[in-house]
Design an enzyme around this catalytic site. Structure first.
Site, PDB file in Angstrom:
ATOM      1  N   SER A 156     -24.400  -2.083  57.365  1.00  0.00           N
ATOM      2  CA  SER A 156     -23.486  -1.123  56.544  1.00  0.00           C
ATOM      3  C   SER A 156     -24.013  -0.906  55.396  1.00  0.00           C
ATOM      4  O   SER A 156     -24.624  -1.764  54.675  1.00  0.00           O
ATOM      5  CB  SER A 156     -22.084  -1.484  56.978  1.00  0.00           C
ATOM      6  N   GLU A 163     -26.497 -13.732  47.923  1.00  0.00           N
ATOM      7  CA  GLU A 163     -27.303 -13.705  49.211  1.00  0.00           C
ATOM      8  C   GLU A 163     -28.726 -13.664  48.678  1.00  0.00           C
ATOM      9  O   GLU A 163     -29.078 -12.972  47.867  1.00  0.00           O
ATOM     10  CB  GLU A 163     -26.988 -13.118  50.159  1.00  0.00           C
ATOM     11  N   ARG A 184     -17.376  -2.846  53.334  1.00  0.00           N
ATOM     12  CA  ARG A 184     -18.067  -1.664  53.831  1.00  0.00           C
ATOM     13  C   ARG A 184     -17.655  -0.480  53.586  1.00  0.00           C
ATOM     14  O   ARG A 184     -16.404  -0.298  53.337  1.00  0.00           O
ATOM     15  CB  ARG A 184     -18.168  -2.050  55.359  1.00  0.00           C
ATOM     16  N   HIS A 240     -20.667  -7.482  48.344  1.00  0.00           N
ATOM     17  CA  HIS A 240     -19.933  -8.673  48.568  1.00  0.00           C
ATOM     18  C   HIS A 240     -19.117  -9.118  47.169  1.00  0.00           C
ATOM     19  O   HIS A 240     -19.646  -8.812  46.180  1.00  0.00           O
ATOM     20  CB  HIS A 240     -20.875  -9.824  48.831  1.00  0.00           C
ATOM     21  N   HIS A 285     -25.852  -2.624  49.020  1.00  0.00           N
ATOM     22  CA  HIS A 285     -26.984  -3.057  49.572  1.00  0.00           C
ATOM     23  C   HIS A 285     -26.893  -2.459  51.166  1.00  0.00           C
ATOM     24  O   HIS A 285     -25.648  -2.434  51.767  1.00  0.00           O
ATOM     25  CB  HIS A 285     -27.807  -4.211  49.603  1.00  0.00           C
ATOM     26  N   GLN A 300     -22.753  -2.056  51.951  1.00  0.00           N
ATOM     27  CA  GLN A 300     -21.881  -2.982  51.569  1.00  0.00           C
ATOM     28  C   GLN A 300     -22.093  -3.588  50.285  1.00  0.00           C
ATOM     29  O   GLN A 300     -23.069  -3.371  49.783  1.00  0.00           O
ATOM     30  CB  GLN A 300     -21.889  -4.199  52.834  1.00  0.00           C
ATOM     31  N   LYS A 315     -20.120 -14.209  47.739  1.00  0.00           N
ATOM     32  CA  LYS A 315     -21.377 -14.381  48.529  1.00  0.00           C
ATOM     33  C   LYS A 315     -22.572 -13.503  48.004  1.00  0.00           C
ATOM     34  O   LYS A 315     -23.291 -12.825  48.593  1.00  0.00           O
ATOM     35  CB  LYS A 315     -20.845 -13.473  49.786  1.00  0.00           C
ATOM     36  N   LYS A 368     -17.057  -0.399  61.839  1.00  0.00           N
ATOM     37  CA  LYS A 368     -16.150  -1.337  61.275  1.00  0.00           C
ATOM     38  C   LYS A 368     -15.064  -0.803  60.160  1.00  0.00           C
ATOM     39  O   LYS A 368     -15.461   0.569  59.803  1.00  0.00           O
ATOM     40  CB  LYS A 368     -16.846  -2.517  60.947  1.00  0.00           C
TER      41      LYS A 368
END
Length: 429
Positions: free
Chosen positions: A115, A144, A301, A119, A282, A117, A142, A307
């Protein structure tokens, strides 16, 4: 039922890890995640099943368990082990993050785009967890990092102002969706205008696009697909145009398809990495990677997904910074180890390549580590103890703080490992 979590010996612990079978994962034996999980769990791979993510850590959505060689009903969760034996994490780690691992370690096998998205940062994560705990299941941020195992493609961050102006000129379907007023604001921005002017204009135009109705988006994508199909007969399409056609087949009528024009299209070669901070947009597109992050599963998202979508939250939380992400290639620690250290305290990742018949001793460090054997076989040594353990592909170990270990590769194949741990810089601050 869980076994007793009290331990006396500071030693490596073999882990049984969790797998996620999201529909975007690679299928069966094609998936590195599937192969690693099968060896880690001693289960057969289901030939038609997607294997998307292997999780190594303490997060409740995909916990790891200590392999005690006991019956399945007497498993010991890694989370329970470190909660009841916090010294395994190291004093400084416990003081900063409490009685839990601050990082979550993963392997991803991506067949279909994830997706669009972002964070949330810590402040927003706390708010989202408080107001929508069933969707946002923890209160942590989050950040990453993804390290490519194969060619790895991703959409990451917003394109430059020049590229954005080119999009508005060359993609009439987007111009129609965002309107001439929004487009004019962007086209009239000058180099000397401040960052806030650029950010406000980009936020306005992106929010307008992402908020368009399904019917309007579907019509625009039909027009876009038809136009590109015709133009493909007379010219070579750009990589971004080709990507959009692929995404349209994967997610027909989805606003995330056309929003791809707003993002940088990044291709990582094996061994290259990118990191993503909070509030940055991203979407991973295809390929396989090692991934590490702060211990969280919070995802906001807005496209390329069946979702739950939270478009307004996503559009309001983004930084709207423009430009290509920094690509990491790892820094040499010694002749066998390369380190990827993003600007986050919670984690770093080492890649360790040990030639056939060679060995490496890994001195005690101040924090915990998780080691993954990704290929090859060999022997794990327990510091000064005479005890050793055979290791092979798919084995995962939790190594406590202040625990010396060694690895030796077998006689015929190199031993390839990845280690996730707390960022070394944290211990010197």
């Amino acid at each position: 039922m869980e076994a007793d979590a009290a331990v006396e010996v500071r030693r490596p612990f073999r882990l049984r890890c969790s797998v996620q079978n999201y529909d975007w994962g690679m299928i069966g034996e094609e998936s590195t995640v599937g192969r690693l999980f099968a060896r880690n769990s001693e289960q057969m791979i289901e030939a038609s099943k997607p294997y998307a993510e292997l999780w190594m850590g303490t997060h409740e959505s995909g916990p790891s368990f200590v392999d005690l060689g006991l019956a399945e009903v007497e498993r010991l969760a890694l989370k329970s082990l470190v909660e009841e034996n916090p010294s395994l994490l190291g004093e400084k780690v416990v003081k900063r993050w409490g009685k839990d691992l601050p990082f979550l370690f993963k392997v991803l096998s991506v067949a279909k785009a994830l997706s669009i998205q972002a964070h949330p940062d810590k402040e927003l994560a706390k708010l989202l967890h408080k107001t929508q705990p069933k969707i946002y299941k923890d209160a942590n941020h989050k950040p990453e990092m993804a390290i490519a195992l194969s060619e790895f493609k991703a959409l990451c961050g917003f394109v430059s102002l020049k590229e954005l102006k080119d999009v508005l000129t060359d993609v009439p379907e987007i111009l129609e969706l965002v309107g001439t007023e929004n487009a004019s604001k962007v086209m009239n921005i000058q180099e000397l205008d401040g960052n806030e002017v650029v950010k406000d204009s980009l936020q306005s135009i992106f929010t307008t696009l992402m908020s368009a109705s399904k019917e309007v988006i579907s019509e625009a994508l039909n027009e876009l697909s038809c136009r590109l199909g015709m133009e493909k007969k007379v010219r070579v399409l750009t990589e971004k145009e080709e990507l959009v056609l692929v995404l349209e087949k994967q997610y027909p009528g989805d606003v995330g398809v056309i929003s791809a024009f707003f993002f940088n299209y990044v291709k990582l070669n094996p061994g290259e990495a990118l990191y993503i901070d909070a509030n940055e947009p991203h979407a991973y597109v295809s390929g396989e990677c090692i991934e590490c992050m702060a211990t969280s599963d919070n995802v906001v998202r807005a496209g390329l997904t069946p979702k739950y979508r939270d478009v307004q939250i996503l559009c309001s939380m983004l930084t709207y910074q423009q430009g290509l992400p920094e690509i990491l290639r790892g820094d040499s620690v010694n002749s066998y180890i390369k380190r990827y250290a993003p600007p986050f305290d919670e984690f770093e990742v080492d890649f360790c390549l040990i030639p056939p018949g060679e060995s490496i001793v890994l001195a005690e460090i101040s924090g915990p580590s998780i080691w993954l054997i990704i290929s090859g076989d060999g022997v794990l040594g327990m510091g000064n103890a005479a005890t050793t353990e055979d290791v092979s592909e798919g084995n995962v170990f939790f190594v406590p703080a202040q625990c010396e270990i060694s690895f030796s590769a077998g006689a015929t194949r190199s031993l390839q490992l990845y280690r996730a741990g707390v960022n070394s810089r944290f211990f010197f601050n």
